[in-house]
Write an enzyme that holds these catalytic residues in place. Structure first.
Site, short mmCIF file in Angstrom:
data_model
loop_
_atom_site.label_atom_id
_atom_site.label_comp_id
_atom_site.label_asym_id
_atom_site.label_seq_id
_atom_site.Cartn_x
_atom_site.Cartn_y
_atom_site.Cartn_z
CG ASN A 68 58.91 -44.77 -49.12
OD1 ASN A 68 59.81 -44.82 -48.64
ND2 ASN A 68 58.18 -43.55 -48.42
CE LYS A 70 56.14 -45.01 -45.50
NZ LYS A 70 55.15 -44.84 -45.09
CG HIS A 155 56.93 -39.79 -48.93
ND1 HIS A 155 55.61 -39.12 -47.74
CD2 HIS A 155 56.07 -40.79 -48.92
CE1 HIS A 155 55.30 -40.28 -47.07
NE2 HIS A 155 55.48 -41.73 -48.54
CD GLU A 157 55.40 -41.38 -44.04
OE1 GLU A 157 55.06 -41.94 -43.31
OE2 GLU A 157 57.08 -41.33 -44.48
CD GLU A 227 53.32 -41.84 -51.14
OE1 GLU A 227 53.04 -42.98 -50.58
OE2 GLU A 227 53.75 -40.34 -50.49
N GLY A 233 49.79 -45.45 -43.87
CA GLY A 233 49.98 -45.88 -43.14
C GLY A 233 48.82 -46.30 -42.09
CB SER A 273 47.31 -48.52 -46.78
OG SER A 273 48.21 -47.48 -45.97
#
Length: 311
Positions: A68, A70, A155, A157, A227, A233, A273
């Site tokens: 991904n 981003k 996701h 985010e 996730e 991150g 990560s």
């Protein structure tokens, strides 16, 4: 009672062994072990039988390694170079798996061309509407028209930063499926929810709401990405044991929603990560079927090592 049950099972085992020898049953799908799995109580042979069944089904799920990107990289040229370098890491020795890159909309066509059919290219999101006054949105039909088959939905985010709720995410899922496309539904708990032992509860809600209205047949075009938000991150990675326990719970939830066959066939990826150092341990676990990789997918060497995982 337990002693009598054991003696009965022992007798059945010996008898069925003789039948297998006489009729060559080991070459048939039905065997003594299969019979015992039906007869055994939860205190007897059932756990070992279930372990064998899980292993065979695990082998039937094709691993899925995905990246991904981003809001990266910054130019089309950089995107093409990165895509080509990643493609070059796929060799005859690469484990048999499905490989995909989820990239910004503006780079999709260029990355598709650079990939040259060696991997799939998907979108990082999609609007649940097909057309209309939705400034800045990109529809599933638009993506499909340029050769895209996969898109992300849910996701963290998008949930946290852009306020996409479960109903909106469910709309994305259903629209992709309606057009015959595939969807990777992302789920996961925050750090505080994890510390309160709510990972299973959070994943259950997100799965049930995200998959509302999705049929058993359509589940063949769904992948799940677990996730943990606290690992995205941050450099923190859930241990393989932690990830495996949540993946197993997610598979149980899917079995409760549909049936065991659907749950056993569904691929559940780990994201958060993932690195070249952590991928092998993660991929060795029976319920971890792949990875959704963030930062490391922007480094061709690192992502190449993840693609060529050893488990």
């Amino acid at each position: 009672t337990s002693s009598l049950t054991f003696l009965k099972l022992l007798f059945l085992t010996d008898s069925l062994s003789l039948i297998e020898t006489h009729y060559n049953w080991p070459n048939m799908k039905f065997s003594a072990l299969s019979f015992l799995s039906l007869f055994a109580t939860s205190q007897g042979f059932a756990p070992s039988v279930m372990t064998q069944r899980s292993t065979s089904l695990e082998m039937a799920r094709t691993p899925f390694i995905s990246g991904n990107w981003k809001l990266n990289p910054q130019t089309k040229d950089e995107a093409v170079t990165l895509a080509k370098d990643i493609v070059n890491s796929i060799t005859d020795k690469t484990p048999e798996s499905e490989i995909a890159l989820f990239v910004p909309y503006v780079f999709i066509e260029a990355v598709l061309q650079a990939a040259d059919g060696k991997l799939s290219v998907g979108a990082e999101g999609v609007c649940p509407e097909i057309k209309g006054a939705f400034t800045g949105a990109v529809s599933a039909s638009m993506l499909q028209s340029i050769g895209v088959n996969w898109a992300l939905a849910g996701h963290s985010e998008r949930r946290v930063i852009f306020g996409e709720n479960d109903e909106y995410i469910n709309g994305q899922v259903l629209k992709l499926l309606e057009l015959g496309m595939s969807c990777m539904l992302c789920i996961g708990e925050s750090e505080s929810e994890y510390e309160q032992n709510l990972a299973g509860a959070v994943c259950a809600v997100q799965l049930k709401k995200g998959l509302a209205g999705v049929s058993k047949e359509d589940m063949k075009r769904i992948a799940i990405a677990y996730e943990p938000v606290w690992a995205i991150g941050t450099g923190k990675v859930a241990t393989p044991e932690i990830a495996q326990s949540v993946h197993a719970e997610c598979r149980k939830i899917i079995a409760d929603m549909y049936d065991q066959e659907t749950a056993d066939a569904c691929r559940i990826l780990y994201g958060g990560s993932v690195t070249p150092e952590s991928v092998d341990g993660l991929m060795a676990k029976p319920d971890i079927d792949g990875a959704l990789v963030g930062g490391a997918s922007l480094d061709a060497e690192k992502f190449g090592r993840i693609i060529n995982f050893q488990a």
